[in-house]
Write an enzyme that holds these catalytic residues in place. Structure first.
Site, mmCIF file in Angstrom:
data_model
loop_
_atom_site.group_PDB
_atom_site.id
_atom_site.type_symbol
_atom_site.label_atom_id
_atom_site.label_comp_id
_atom_site.label_asym_id
_atom_site.label_seq_id
_atom_site.Cartn_x
_atom_site.Cartn_y
_atom_site.Cartn_z
ATOM 1 N N PRO A 396 49.784 28.146 15.183
ATOM 2 C CA PRO A 396 50.910 27.880 15.740
ATOM 3 C C PRO A 396 51.050 26.368 16.120
ATOM 4 O O PRO A 396 50.257 25.529 16.148
ATOM 5 C CB PRO A 396 50.833 28.529 17.219
ATOM 6 C CG PRO A 396 49.256 28.875 17.337
ATOM 7 C CD PRO A 396 48.599 28.825 15.966
ATOM 8 N N PRO A 397 52.284 25.901 16.283
ATOM 9 C CA PRO A 397 52.610 24.195 16.657
ATOM 10 C C PRO A 397 51.843 24.033 18.040
ATOM 11 O O PRO A 397 51.739 24.855 18.966
ATOM 12 C CB PRO A 397 54.049 24.361 16.760
ATOM 13 C CG PRO A 397 54.676 25.541 15.863
ATOM 14 C CD PRO A 397 53.386 26.797 16.138
ATOM 15 N N GLY A 398 51.298 22.842 17.806
ATOM 16 C CA GLY A 398 50.991 22.360 19.256
ATOM 17 C C GLY A 398 49.374 22.598 19.577
ATOM 18 O O GLY A 398 48.952 22.397 20.692
ATOM 19 N N VAL A 399 48.690 23.170 18.701
ATOM 20 C CA VAL A 399 47.328 23.528 18.893
ATOM 21 C C VAL A 399 46.343 22.496 18.341
ATOM 22 O O VAL A 399 45.113 22.826 18.601
ATOM 23 C CB VAL A 399 46.846 24.760 18.374
ATOM 24 C CG1 VAL A 399 47.610 25.834 18.918
ATOM 25 C CG2 VAL A 399 46.945 24.744 16.888
ATOM 26 N N LYS A 401 46.171 20.670 15.247
ATOM 27 C CA LYS A 401 45.944 20.648 14.008
ATOM 28 C C LYS A 401 45.775 19.004 13.188
ATOM 29 O O LYS A 401 44.859 18.920 12.489
ATOM 30 C CB LYS A 401 46.627 21.576 12.880
ATOM 31 C CG LYS A 401 46.836 22.778 13.352
ATOM 32 C CD LYS A 401 47.572 23.676 12.223
ATOM 33 C CE LYS A 401 49.020 23.207 12.388
ATOM 34 N NZ LYS A 401 49.566 23.488 13.831
ATOM 35 N N SER A 738 52.116 47.601 13.896
ATOM 36 C CA SER A 738 51.178 47.670 15.053
ATOM 37 C C SER A 738 51.695 48.379 16.148
ATOM 38 O O SER A 738 51.155 48.197 17.164
ATOM 39 C CB SER A 738 50.988 46.382 15.327
ATOM 40 O OG SER A 738 52.115 45.497 15.745
ATOM 41 N N LYS A 781 47.365 38.497 20.447
ATOM 42 C CA LYS A 781 47.817 39.482 21.195
ATOM 43 C C LYS A 781 47.110 39.498 22.638
ATOM 44 O O LYS A 781 48.007 39.875 23.663
ATOM 45 C CB LYS A 781 47.820 40.686 20.577
ATOM 46 C CG LYS A 781 48.377 40.952 19.170
ATOM 47 C CD LYS A 781 48.498 42.219 18.417
ATOM 48 C CE LYS A 781 49.255 42.340 17.289
ATOM 49 N NZ LYS A 781 49.103 43.828 16.610
#
Length: 848
Positions: A396-399, A401, A738, A781
């Protein structure tokens, strides 16, 4: 027989063999040799290394006498292998390299001076700089026999030889030879010993190859002088005859000779005009630029294929007028070729310990990513070289990369270049434009190499999942296939330069938020490494160690010399945790950083006001929980689980979005009078969830008697009622396999009156037989459930390994995990009627 003693001027008796074709080097004679390729580079580097040590470079020059038919005659000299030793003469001359200079694209001109004769004892091979075997010779240097002494200087042979030399000099004056050459020969005749003078003149006058070989093999000085006198006499006779013939054809020049002389005169006139008038300064500047460009091309060490193209374009450029449009196109093309790093490479810093420290210093967590990078460095250090992998960071954004790519480049000591691929829709952006188009330019890959100036940088292909696919401009994603294929990118061809370039040394790292939009062939070429979202504990550590100090530096409230206790803004752990839990809701830390920046700016305003009032001593750097509400307002997010009342038919499920974010969703069901129909709130529900709802209702109806929901097996559970299932949050699309167990639990809760506690969540899909099937996105999750206040999670049994491998230990301590093999296990763990009355297995002993 000649005596064999080492020559004092040659300190080495084992020398690299340089074969001479149609040439013979004699002592004290200077010879020009053209070389190219590996041999030229080897000698150049050897000469430069010894020159730095102020030592001369010696080589063994041996004439080629046996030309094998299977070996084509070559224009330039080069080294031989041990198998070619039979082609060499049994005598040679050691030589000292005087100077080496570049003479063309990939070629070198070497000037060598003969030092001493030697006889070949035997040949051997030694490794060169490229670890390849090079032919060498064990030389036995020859000492001249019957040397001339002071008493023999009046010998008849010496007197006759000197007389012939004087006569030869007189003929040279008559032929109007250069005065400098005549003066040098006159000086040598008076200062140089007759044997050395004989060697020098044997190289100047017209002598056959065999005659030069005999001069090289002759050690008796008197015999050498006699041979030189004989050849000198013959040369004088030829000159006399040529002079008579020349007088008869004087003035009869060929047309080509006339054109040559006229061009030389015209060039001289232009030079004179340029000196008298400054109107030709632009032409002179243009010529200087072309010379500089040609010099850059020579220094670029182009490969053979590119060198041929560059030479052809350079010839064409010299014929064009500077004002023509083709001139600018050709010049720009050659400048791109000259600027590309064909053979320039930065050295990797393969220190595993420092690389680990660098990665730990820059990033918190990300164990799998760091492990993969350390593995790559370790293999490279053990093997010496390794084909660069194509890594793809997905998350996800902001981790982190993009910043992780910078840290990898820093730990490797490589140049870093970022290529943003988001929204790229033209294939030419990757492969470059054809030079036939106006404004043509290389692609992003070649431009990056030109900027980095080395052929082994780290390229970060940012947002590779957002490349536009299959537009009328071409398919940029398909153009990336060759770039990212380790088996093909060693000959990547950009449309602009139109010659292959080796990309195998480049370390490519791609980033993406989702794998769904990446084409399968492109994804197959990359090694996918998943970066998951951060837990609250990880965000707290990141905020303390990275985000807060960074914002303090940006706003001028902190520097490296200050201690943490003396920072002008100080936040305790509970304040930072409050920011992460109640003011942001994301997988990464970008929003958290912006929120911290808002708090820091508010403290800047407070500090500035106090300084203006000269009350700075009243400033309090500590930020408390009440200060957050005053600065940021009311909390944006609350733990919605804690505020919910437990109701039958309402169950909490876990969801996963494709961008790497996890979340919770509520499944609500209710019943009403009707005819046994199932109603689903249309809109944001996908087809997969609708299928799961039908399967869930079918399973509950089939097992209603076992669940004690009906009195006998023949009774229809929904005979006179309708079921309505609703998933709140209509604006958010919801789909995926799920929610099966959540739907079953909601229906059973609705009909039985038992409820599922709000702090209990579940995920998993069911089959028609009630088996609980595994799902993906477990860590996301679980992290989202912890963020929302969940304290018990029911998971499929086959997802147990995902919890053990991916879920942080802190979350395992705070959350109770229950693993279910079938839906009965889920109902047992989830349903209660009150705290003292839990759903018990004795109610459905006859379950299937």
């Amino acid at each position: 027989m000649p005596t064999t003693t080492p020559a004092p001027s040659s300190p080495e008796d084992v020398l690299i063999v340089l074969p001479l074709e149609n040439k013979v080097l004699l002592p004290s004679v200077v010879l020009k040799i053209n070389m190219r390729g590996r041999d030229a580079v080897l000698l150049t580097r050897r000469h430069l290394r010894l020159n730095e040590q102020r030592k001369p470079t010696f080589i063994a020059c041996i004439p080629l006498i046996n030309r094998l038919p299977i070996v084509a005659a070559v224009k330039d000299e080069g080294f031989l292998s041990i198998n070619d030793k039979d082609r060499l003469f049994h005598y040679g001359c050691s030589a000292r390299i005087i100077r080496i200079q570049r003479s063309g694209l990939g070629a070198f001109t070497m000037f060598i001076e003969g030092v001493a004769r030697f006889k070949v004892e035997h040949y051997l091979t030694q490794p060169d700089l490229y670890h390849q075997e090079t032919l060498c010779v064990k030389a036995a240097f020859l000492q001249d026999t019957s040397p001339l002494t002071a008493g023999t200087l009046d010998d008849d042979s010496v007197i006759r030889f000197k007389a012939l030399v004087k006569e030869f000099l007189g003929k040279m004056k008559d032929l109007k030879m250069p005065d400098i050459l005549i003066q040098q020969l006159s000086k040598l005749m008076d200062t140089v010993a007759p044997p050395l003078l004989a060697d020098m003149l044997a190289s100047i006058i017209e002598t056959s190859f065999e005659e030069k070989l005999s001069m090289l093999a002759t050690t008796d000085t008197k015999e050498r002088i006699e041979k030189a006198s004989e050849w000198m006499t013959r040369q004088l006779h030829v000159l006399k005859i040529s002079e008579q013939v020349h007088s008869s054809i004087e003035g009869r020049l060929s047309q080509k000779q006339k054109e040559f002389y006229l061009r030389q005169q015209l060039e001289a006139i232009k030079k004179e005009l340029g000196e008298l008038d400054g109107s030709n300064s632009d032409d002179k500047d243009g010529a200087n630029e072309i010379d500089e460009l040609e010099q850059k091309l020579q220094e670029a060490e182009l490969p053979e294929e590119a060198s041929v193209v560059a030479r052809r374009e350079m010839k064409r450029l010299k014929k064009l007028q500077p004002t023509s449009s083709e001139y600018a196109v050709a010049r720009n093309y050659l400048e791109v070729l000259a600027d590309l790093p064909w053979n320039k490479m930065s050295k990797d810093s393969l220190n595993i310990h420092q690389a680990k420290d660098k990665l730990e210093q820059d990033h918190f967590g990300l164990k799998q990513v760091k492990k993969r990078i350390i593995e790559y460095l370790s293999v490279m250090k053990v093997k010496g070289d390794l084909k660069a992998p194509i890594l793809c960071f997905v998350g996800p954004p902001g981790v982190g990369k993009t910043s992780l790519g910078k840290s990898i480049a820093a730990s490797l000591g490589r140049e870093f270049h970022r290529i943003s691929l988001g929204g790229v829709r033209d294939e030419a952006e990757i492969r470059g434009h054809r030079r036939t188009y106006v404004g043509a330019m290389p692609g992003l890959i070649v431009q990056g190499l030109r900027k980095c100036k080395v052929n082994n940088p780290l390229f970060l292909l940012d947002e590779i999942d957002k490349v536009v696919q299959a537009s009328h401009y071409g398919d940029p994603a398909a153009a990336m296939l060759e770039v990212l294929d380790p088996e093909q990118n060693n000959s990547f061809t950009d449309h602009y330069i139109n010659v292959p370039f080796d990309l195998s040394n480049v370390l490519f790292i791609a980033t993406a938020n989702s794998l769904d939009t990446i084409p399968e062939p492109l994804l197959d070429r990359m090694e996918v490494i998943t970066l998951n979202g951060y837990t609250f504990e990880e965000k707290l550590h990141i905020a303390k160690a990275y985000l807060l100090p960074k914002q303090l530096k940006i706003h001028g409230l902190y520097d490296d010399q200050q201690e943490r206790e003396h920072q002008q803004v100080h936040m305790e752990d509970d304040v930072l945790l409050k920011l992460a839990e109640n003011y942001t809701r994301e997988s990464g830390v970008r929003s958290l950083e912006r929120t911290i920046a808002s708090v820091v700016r508010a403290k800047c305003v407070e500090l500035a006001d106090l300084r203006e009032a000269k009350k700075e001593e009243n400033y309090n750097p500590l930020v408390t929980l009440p200060d957050l509400e005053r600065i940021l307002g009311m909390a944006f997010y609350e733990k919605e689980i804690a505020e919910r009342e437990p109701l039958p038919g309402v169950v909490t499920g876990l969801a996963y979005s494709g961008s790497g974010n996890g979340g919770i969703l509520f499944v609500e069901s209710t019943k009403m009078a009707g005819r046994g129909e199932l109603h689903l709130t249309e809109g944001s529900l996908g087809d997969v969830i609708k299928e799961s709802a039908h399967i869930a209702l079918t399973w509950v109806k089939a097992h209603a008697y076992s669940l004690k929901l009906v009195s006998n097996e023949s009774t229809n559970l929904v005979d006179k009622i309708d079921i309505h299932i609703h998933v709140p949050g209509g604006a958010v699309p919801k789909d995926g396999p799920s929610a099966g167990v959540t739907l079953v639990s909601s229906l059973v809760s609705l009909f039985s009156g038992y409820y599922v506690p709000p702090t209990t969540a579940m995920t998993g899909e069911i089959s028609l037989r009630g088996q609980v099937l595994p799902v993906g996105g477990i860590k996301e999750k679980v992290v989202s459930a912890h963020r929302a206040g969940i304290r018990k999670i029911i998971l499929p049994f086959r997802n147990r390994k995902d919890v053990q491998q991916d879920v942080p230990d802190k979350l395992k301590e705070e959350i109770e995990f229950v693993y279910a093999k079938n839906i009965w296990d889920v109902l047992e763990a989830a349903l209660i009627i009150n705290e003292n009355d839990r759903w018990n297995t004795r109610f459905y002993e006859n379950r299937l």
